[in-house]
Design a protein around this motif. Structure first.
Motif, mmCIF file in Angstrom:
data_model
loop_
_atom_site.group_PDB
_atom_site.id
_atom_site.type_symbol
_atom_site.label_atom_id
_atom_site.label_comp_id
_atom_site.label_asym_id
_atom_site.label_seq_id
_atom_site.Cartn_x
_atom_site.Cartn_y
_atom_site.Cartn_z
ATOM 1 N N LEU A 108 7.248 7.140 3.850
ATOM 2 C CA LEU A 108 6.802 8.537 3.855
ATOM 3 C C LEU A 108 7.845 9.443 3.212
ATOM 4 O O LEU A 108 7.511 10.443 2.592
ATOM 5 N N PHE A 109 9.107 9.092 3.372
ATOM 6 C CA PHE A 109 10.196 9.890 2.813
ATOM 7 C C PHE A 109 10.523 9.470 1.385
ATOM 8 O O PHE A 109 10.880 10.292 0.558
ATOM 9 N N GLY A 110 10.457 8.184 1.121
ATOM 10 C CA GLY A 110 10.882 7.669 -0.174
ATOM 11 C C GLY A 110 9.779 7.584 -1.212
ATOM 12 O O GLY A 110 10.023 7.255 -2.347
ATOM 13 N N THR A 111 8.570 7.856 -0.829
ATOM 14 C CA THR A 111 7.404 7.756 -1.707
ATOM 15 C C THR A 111 7.361 6.408 -2.416
ATOM 16 O O THR A 111 7.234 6.338 -3.641
ATOM 17 N N PHE A 112 7.498 5.347 -1.639
ATOM 18 C CA PHE A 112 7.350 3.989 -2.156
ATOM 19 C C PHE A 112 6.357 3.242 -1.279
ATOM 20 O O PHE A 112 5.957 3.724 -0.219
ATOM 21 N N GLU A 113 5.940 2.080 -1.750
ATOM 22 C CA GLU A 113 4.944 1.286 -1.024
ATOM 23 C C GLU A 113 5.535 0.729 0.276
ATOM 24 O O GLU A 113 6.750 0.569 0.396
ATOM 25 N N TYR A 114 4.637 0.399 1.215
ATOM 26 C CA TYR A 114 5.082 -0.240 2.447
ATOM 27 C C TYR A 114 5.748 -1.571 2.100
ATOM 28 O O TYR A 114 5.175 -2.380 1.373
ATOM 29 N N PRO A 115 6.942 -1.829 2.633
ATOM 30 C CA PRO A 115 7.612 -3.099 2.365
ATOM 31 C C PRO A 115 7.123 -4.234 3.271
ATOM 32 O O PRO A 115 7.525 -5.381 3.108
ATOM 33 N N ALA A 116 6.247 -3.916 4.232
ATOM 34 C CA ALA A 116 5.725 -4.908 5.168
ATOM 35 C C ALA A 116 4.345 -4.464 5.643
ATOM 36 O O ALA A 116 3.950 -3.313 5.444
ATOM 37 N N GLU A 140 0.854 -1.192 0.000
ATOM 38 C CA GLU A 140 0.000 0.000 0.000
ATOM 39 C C GLU A 140 0.889 1.242 0.000
ATOM 40 O O GLU A 140 1.999 1.221 0.536
ATOM 41 N N MET A 141 0.382 2.315 -0.583
ATOM 42 C CA MET A 141 1.105 3.591 -0.539
ATOM 43 C C MET A 141 0.853 4.259 0.818
ATOM 44 O O MET A 141 -0.273 4.236 1.321
ATOM 45 N N PRO A 142 1.882 4.851 1.412
ATOM 46 C CA PRO A 142 1.724 5.468 2.733
ATOM 47 C C PRO A 142 0.979 6.799 2.657
ATOM 48 O O PRO A 142 1.208 7.591 1.754
ATOM 49 N N LYS A 143 0.117 7.005 3.625
ATOM 50 C CA LYS A 143 -0.636 8.260 3.700
ATOM 51 C C LYS A 143 -0.509 8.919 5.063
ATOM 52 O O LYS A 143 -0.855 10.076 5.225
ATOM 53 N N PHE A 144 -0.014 8.144 6.062
ATOM 54 C CA PHE A 144 -0.005 8.636 7.433
ATOM 55 C C PHE A 144 1.289 8.258 8.160
ATOM 56 O O PHE A 144 1.924 7.261 7.850
ATOM 57 N N TYR A 145 1.609 9.063 9.167
ATOM 58 C CA TYR A 145 2.641 8.758 10.157
ATOM 59 C C TYR A 145 1.910 8.101 11.320
ATOM 60 O O TYR A 145 0.832 8.556 11.730
ATOM 61 N N TYR A 146 2.487 7.018 11.859
ATOM 62 C CA TYR A 146 1.866 6.292 12.968
ATOM 63 C C TYR A 146 2.808 6.253 14.164
ATOM 64 O O TYR A 146 3.997 5.947 14.020
ATOM 65 N N GLN A 147 2.253 6.539 15.363
ATOM 66 C CA GLN A 147 3.018 6.417 16.599
ATOM 67 C C GLN A 147 2.109 5.837 17.672
ATOM 68 O O GLN A 147 0.992 6.315 17.882
ATOM 69 N N LEU A 148 2.611 4.817 18.354
ATOM 70 C CA LEU A 148 1.826 4.142 19.382
ATOM 71 C C LEU A 148 1.742 4.949 20.659
ATOM 72 O O LEU A 148 2.766 5.370 21.197
ATOM 73 N N LYS A 149 0.536 5.169 21.118
ATOM 74 C CA LYS A 149 0.344 5.731 22.460
ATOM 75 C C LYS A 149 0.320 4.578 23.456
ATOM 76 O O LYS A 149 0.888 4.660 24.535
ATOM 77 N N SER A 150 -0.348 3.477 23.063
ATOM 78 C CA SER A 150 -0.383 2.280 23.905
ATOM 79 C C SER A 150 -0.567 1.062 23.010
ATOM 80 O O SER A 150 -1.076 1.160 21.906
ATOM 81 N N GLY A 151 -0.122 -0.083 23.526
ATOM 82 C CA GLY A 151 -0.275 -1.325 22.787
ATOM 83 C C GLY A 151 1.024 -1.799 22.170
ATOM 84 O O GLY A 151 2.098 -1.261 22.444
ATOM 85 N N LYS A 152 0.904 -2.820 21.319
ATOM 86 C CA LYS A 152 2.065 -3.419 20.679
ATOM 87 C C LYS A 152 1.703 -3.796 19.250
ATOM 88 O O LYS A 152 0.632 -4.351 19.000
ATOM 89 N N VAL A 153 2.618 -3.482 18.317
ATOM 90 C CA VAL A 153 2.409 -3.727 16.887
ATOM 91 C C VAL A 153 3.582 -4.534 16.362
ATOM 92 O O VAL A 153 4.710 -4.369 16.820
ATOM 93 N N LYS A 154 3.314 -5.411 15.393
ATOM 94 C CA LYS A 154 4.420 -6.072 14.698
ATOM 95 C C LYS A 154 4.320 -5.752 13.220
ATOM 96 O O LYS A 154 3.225 -5.610 12.662
ATOM 97 N N MET A 155 5.492 -5.622 12.608
ATOM 98 C CA MET A 155 5.565 -5.462 11.154
ATOM 99 C C MET A 155 6.109 -6.768 10.606
ATOM 100 O O MET A 155 7.071 -7.314 11.155
#
Length: 182
Positions: A56-64, A15-30
């Motif tokens: 977000l910087f490279g204007t490429f799709e998410y690699p994961a 997918e193409m990136p549209k947002f910056y994400y930062q966790l306030k709480s919880g756990k995420v895996k890529m």
């Protein structure tokens, strides 16, 4: 602020990136999935950490893909607003650049480990990287399960268990009440 339930997908690989994400709480895996359906974990992220920024910087799709391992609260900032924030605050931009460089170093180390080294060496490299990233000089408790170590090193869980026991025998790590310390 957006909430995600456990097992929710935040974004998918390609997918193409549209947002910056930062966790306030919880756990995420890529992670990535192979054509055979085998999962390879790129990383785990916990509260107060961001994830998925390079596209977000490279204007490429998410690699994961990114998936919630627990219920999560996530700060979501539109790409344009995020980039404007960095332009307006060079000190934040520099900290962010340093963080990305540390992640690139980790990726380079892991790629080398996966391609040429035996299991014990792979595991030690991962654990030393985690300890170094935490800036801890004393005994460091590894907060990963054997399964998570397996996912991050491309090894089978059984191999990780045997390798950790071998590393304990050779005094390269310590096991206390099933927890790993280095």
């Amino acid at each position: 602020m957006k909430t995600f339930s456990k097992d929710a997908i935040i974004f998918n690989e390609a997918e193409m990136p549209k947002f910056y994400y930062q966790l306030k709480s919880g756990k995420v895996k890529m992670f990535n999935l192979t054509e055979e359906g085998k999962e390879f974990t790129q990383g785990f992220f916990e509260k107060n950490t961001s994830f998925g920024e390079p596209p977000l910087f490279g204007t490429f799709e998410y690699p994961a893909s990114a998936m919630c391992l627990t219920d999560c609260e996530v700060y979501v900032l539109e790409k344009k607003m995020f980039l404007n924030l960095l332009k307006a605050h060079p000190d934040i931009h520099l900290k962010f650049t340093k963080m990305l460089c540390n992640r690139m170093l980790y990726k380079a180390k892991i790629m080398k480990e996966l391609s040429i080294h035996p299991p014990e060496h792979r595991i030690l490299t991962l654990l030393h990287h985690l300890k170094d990233s935490a800036n801890i000089e004393s005994l460091y408790e590894v907060k990963l399960t054997r399964q998570q170590i397996s996912d991050l090193t491309g090894l089978r869980v059984e191999t990780v268990i045997r390798a950790i026991k071998q590393l304990e025998k050779t005094k390269k790590l310590i096991l206390k009440q099933r927890k790993v310390y280095i």
